[in-house]
Write an enzyme that holds these catalytic residues in place. Structure first.
Site, PDB file in Angstrom:
ATOM      1  N   LYS A 153     -14.781   6.555  33.636  1.00 53.36           N
ATOM      2  CA  LYS A 153     -14.278   7.818  33.088  1.00 53.36           C
ATOM      3  C   LYS A 153     -14.085   7.715  31.571  1.00 53.36           C
ATOM      4  CE  LYS A 153     -10.570   7.713  35.671  1.00 53.36           C
ATOM      5  NZ  LYS A 153     -10.794   6.411  36.345  1.00 53.36           N
ATOM      6  N   ARG A 168      -3.890  13.090  39.229  1.00 51.97           N
ATOM      7  CA  ARG A 168      -4.087  11.920  40.084  1.00 51.97           C
ATOM      8  C   ARG A 168      -3.485  12.101  41.468  1.00 51.97           C
ATOM      9  NH1 ARG A 168      -5.148   7.619  36.058  1.00 51.97           N
ATOM     10  NH2 ARG A 168      -5.445   5.629  37.089  1.00 51.97           N
ATOM     11  N   ARG A 228     -13.646  -5.887  31.977  1.00 58.94           N
ATOM     12  CA  ARG A 228     -13.430  -4.869  30.932  1.00 58.94           C
ATOM     13  C   ARG A 228     -12.635  -5.408  29.748  1.00 58.94           C
ATOM     14  NH1 ARG A 228     -10.945   0.770  32.756  1.00 58.94           N
ATOM     15  NH2 ARG A 228      -9.334  -0.467  33.773  1.00 58.94           N
ATOM     16  N   ARG A 242      -6.508  -5.324  29.277  1.00 55.74           N
ATOM     17  CA  ARG A 242      -5.315  -4.641  29.761  1.00 55.74           C
ATOM     18  C   ARG A 242      -4.495  -5.535  30.673  1.00 55.74           C
ATOM     19  NH1 ARG A 242      -7.328   1.206  31.767  1.00 55.74           N
ATOM     20  NH2 ARG A 242      -5.651   0.791  33.256  1.00 55.74           N
ATOM     21  N   ARG A 244      -4.046  -0.449  42.621  1.00 58.38           N
ATOM     22  CA  ARG A 244      -4.566   0.768  41.980  1.00 58.38           C
ATOM     23  C   ARG A 244      -5.672   1.407  42.829  1.00 58.38           C
ATOM     24  NH1 ARG A 244      -5.986  -2.005  36.658  1.00 58.38           N
ATOM     25  NH2 ARG A 244      -6.961  -0.063  36.001  1.00 58.38           N
TER      26      ARG A 244
HETATM   27  P1  ADP Z   1     -12.210   4.045  33.817  1.00 58.04           P
HETATM   28  O1  ADP Z   1     -11.871   4.747  32.529  1.00 58.04           O
HETATM   29  O2  ADP Z   1     -12.748   4.979  34.862  1.00 58.04           O
HETATM   30  O3  ADP Z   1     -11.096   3.198  34.351  1.00 58.04           O
HETATM   31  P2  ADP Z   1     -14.010   2.503  32.117  1.00 58.04           P
HETATM   32  O4  ADP Z   1     -14.755   3.595  31.418  1.00 58.04           O
HETATM   33  O5  ADP Z   1     -12.982   1.754  31.341  1.00 58.04           O
HETATM   34  O6  ADP Z   1     -13.416   3.041  33.512  1.00 58.04           O
HETATM   35  O7  ADP Z   1     -15.122   1.481  32.682  1.00 58.04           O
HETATM   36  C1  ADP Z   1     -14.722   0.252  33.304  1.00 58.04           C
HETATM   37  C2  ADP Z   1     -15.631  -0.875  32.842  1.00 58.04           C
HETATM   38  O8  ADP Z   1     -16.944  -0.667  33.378  1.00 58.04           O
HETATM   39  C3  ADP Z   1     -15.807  -0.953  31.315  1.00 58.04           C
HETATM   40  O9  ADP Z   1     -15.809  -2.324  30.946  1.00 58.04           O
HETATM   41  C4  ADP Z   1     -17.158  -0.287  31.047  1.00 58.04           C
HETATM   42  O10 ADP Z   1     -17.809  -0.880  29.930  1.00 58.04           O
HETATM   43  C5  ADP Z   1     -17.927  -0.562  32.339  1.00 58.04           C
HETATM   44  N1  ADP Z   1     -18.791   0.554  32.725  1.00 58.04           N
HETATM   45  C6  ADP Z   1     -18.526   1.876  32.628  1.00 58.04           C
HETATM   46  N2  ADP Z   1     -19.558   2.616  33.095  1.00 58.04           N
HETATM   47  C7  ADP Z   1     -20.493   1.733  33.517  1.00 58.04           C
HETATM   48  C8  ADP Z   1     -21.785   1.850  34.125  1.00 58.04           C
HETATM   49  N3  ADP Z   1     -22.317   3.054  34.388  1.00 58.04           N
HETATM   50  N4  ADP Z   1     -22.452   0.723  34.426  1.00 58.04           N
HETATM   51  C9  ADP Z   1     -21.901  -0.495  34.171  1.00 58.04           C
HETATM   52  N5  ADP Z   1     -20.698  -0.696  33.607  1.00 58.04           N
HETATM   53  C10 ADP Z   1     -19.994   0.408  33.283  1.00 58.04           C
HETATM   54  P1  AMP Z   2      -5.670   4.340  33.734  1.00 52.94           P
HETATM   55  O1  AMP Z   2      -5.738   4.002  32.285  1.00 52.94           O
HETATM   56  O2  AMP Z   2      -6.184   5.726  34.028  1.00 52.94           O
HETATM   57  O3  AMP Z   2      -6.301   3.288  34.605  1.00 52.94           O
HETATM   58  O4  AMP Z   2      -4.116   4.390  34.106  1.00 52.94           O
HETATM   59  C1  AMP Z   2      -3.299   3.242  33.983  1.00 52.94           C
HETATM   60  C2  AMP Z   2      -1.990   3.460  34.717  1.00 52.94           C
HETATM   61  O5  AMP Z   2      -1.246   4.538  34.122  1.00 52.94           O
HETATM   62  C3  AMP Z   2      -2.107   3.847  36.201  1.00 52.94           C
HETATM   63  O6  AMP Z   2      -2.295   2.707  37.049  1.00 52.94           O
HETATM   64  C4  AMP Z   2      -0.750   4.520  36.436  1.00 52.94           C
HETATM   65  O7  AMP Z   2       0.289   3.569  36.559  1.00 52.94           O
HETATM   66  C5  AMP Z   2      -0.541   5.280  35.121  1.00 52.94           C
HETATM   67  N1  AMP Z   2      -1.134   6.625  35.183  1.00 52.94           N
HETATM   68  C6  AMP Z   2      -2.250   7.064  34.524  1.00 52.94           C
HETATM   69  N2  AMP Z   2      -2.498   8.353  34.808  1.00 52.94           N
HETATM   70  C7  AMP Z   2      -1.527   8.747  35.660  1.00 52.94           C
HETATM   71  C8  AMP Z   2      -1.232   9.979  36.345  1.00 52.94           C
HETATM   72  N3  AMP Z   2      -2.015  11.060  36.205  1.00 52.94           N
HETATM   73  N4  AMP Z   2      -0.142  10.015  37.140  1.00 52.94           N
HETATM   74  C9  AMP Z   2       0.652   8.951  37.294  1.00 52.94           C
HETATM   75  N5  AMP Z   2       0.431   7.745  36.711  1.00 52.94           N
HETATM   76  C10 AMP Z   2      -0.652   7.648  35.894  1.00 52.94           C
END
Ligand code: ADP
Ligand code: AMP
Length: 216
Positions: free
Chosen positions: A13, A88, A127, A162, A173
């Protein structure tokens, strides 16, 4: 462009939001990023949510909804926005629907990024992010050209991982996603807003799929 990117942690995302943001001049509103900024700055909100995020549980709806409502009121949202990580759960989706209705804003669509759990664990465990500019990378799938410097802003030695991207928290998660977030899918499907893309494809392909489902 006013959309929601919906998908489990690690679905891509944030990665896609950053690409679309640059391409379409809209802002990314990532609930997780907003919480992490507050934690880093040591604000009262940050102190309130830090332990919950560390455990991989959801922050309370009250806190989260208020934070997003305030963010949507900022002038930079006028040209459009990409919601990432919000809503969420169904209560948040209902609150967002009401909020957007009151603000007179219509969404263009809700894009579900489908990725299987095994791939999600791989993605989350590899990541890392440039703390200088926020660009995201991956040990296998998106390596920087030079090991220690950011392709985007050139910062050296600024890569961070992270605190909640560890095996135990990732499991929580993912469980939270399946039990609390996935029920949003029928909510948006019933409103004919849900569009699904294959998030397992490579980065550029996923961007094209998102553009195609929004156009069509
Ligand atoms: P989210 O925001 O949904 O938690 P991220 O955008 O941070 O996910 O993506 C998670 C990890 O996967 C990152 O390290 C990113 O570089 C990698 N990633 C994202 N999209 C792809 C894809 N289509 N193919 C391979 N790796 C990806
Ligand atoms: P993310 O960066 O989207 O993976 O979110 C990291 C963490 O933030 C999650 O595991 C939750 O603890 C909190 N969080 C993010 N978005 C929400 C949401 N919409 N509602 C509640 N907690 C959230």
């Amino acid at each position: 462009m006013r959309i929601i990117l919906l998908g489990p942690p690690g679905a891509g995302k944030g990665t896609q939001a950053r690409i679309l943001m640059e391409k379409y001049g809209v802002v990314q509103i990532a609930a997780g990023d907003l919480f992490r900024e507050n934690i880093k700055a040591g604000t009262p909100l940050g102190k309130q949510v830090e332990a919950i995020i560390k455990e991989g549980r959801l922050v309370s709806d009250d806190i989260t909804i208020r934070m997003i409502a305030d963010r949507l009121d900022k002038p930079d949202c006028k040209n459009g926005f990409i919601l990432d990580g919000f809503p969420r759960n169904v209560a948040q989706a209902e609150a967002l629907e009401k909020m957007l209705h009151e603000k007179g804003i219509a969404l263009d669509g809700v894009v579900q990024m489908a990725v299987n759990d095994e791939q999600l664990i791989d993605r989350i465990s590899g990541r890392f992010t440039c703390s200088g500019c926020g660009e995201g990378y991956h040990d296998k799938f998106k390596k920087p050209a030079h090991a220690d410097s950011c392709d985007k802003c050139g910062a050296k030695g600024k890569f961070t991982r992270r605190a909640d991207d560890n095996a135990a928290t990732v499991r929580t998660r993912l469980e939270t996603y399946h039990s609390q977030t996935a029920p949003i899918l029928p909510f948006y499907s019933a409103r004919k807003m849900l569009k699904t893309v294959n998030g397992m494809a490579d980065l550029a392909d996923v961007t094209s799929q998102i553009e195609a489902v929004l156009a069509g």
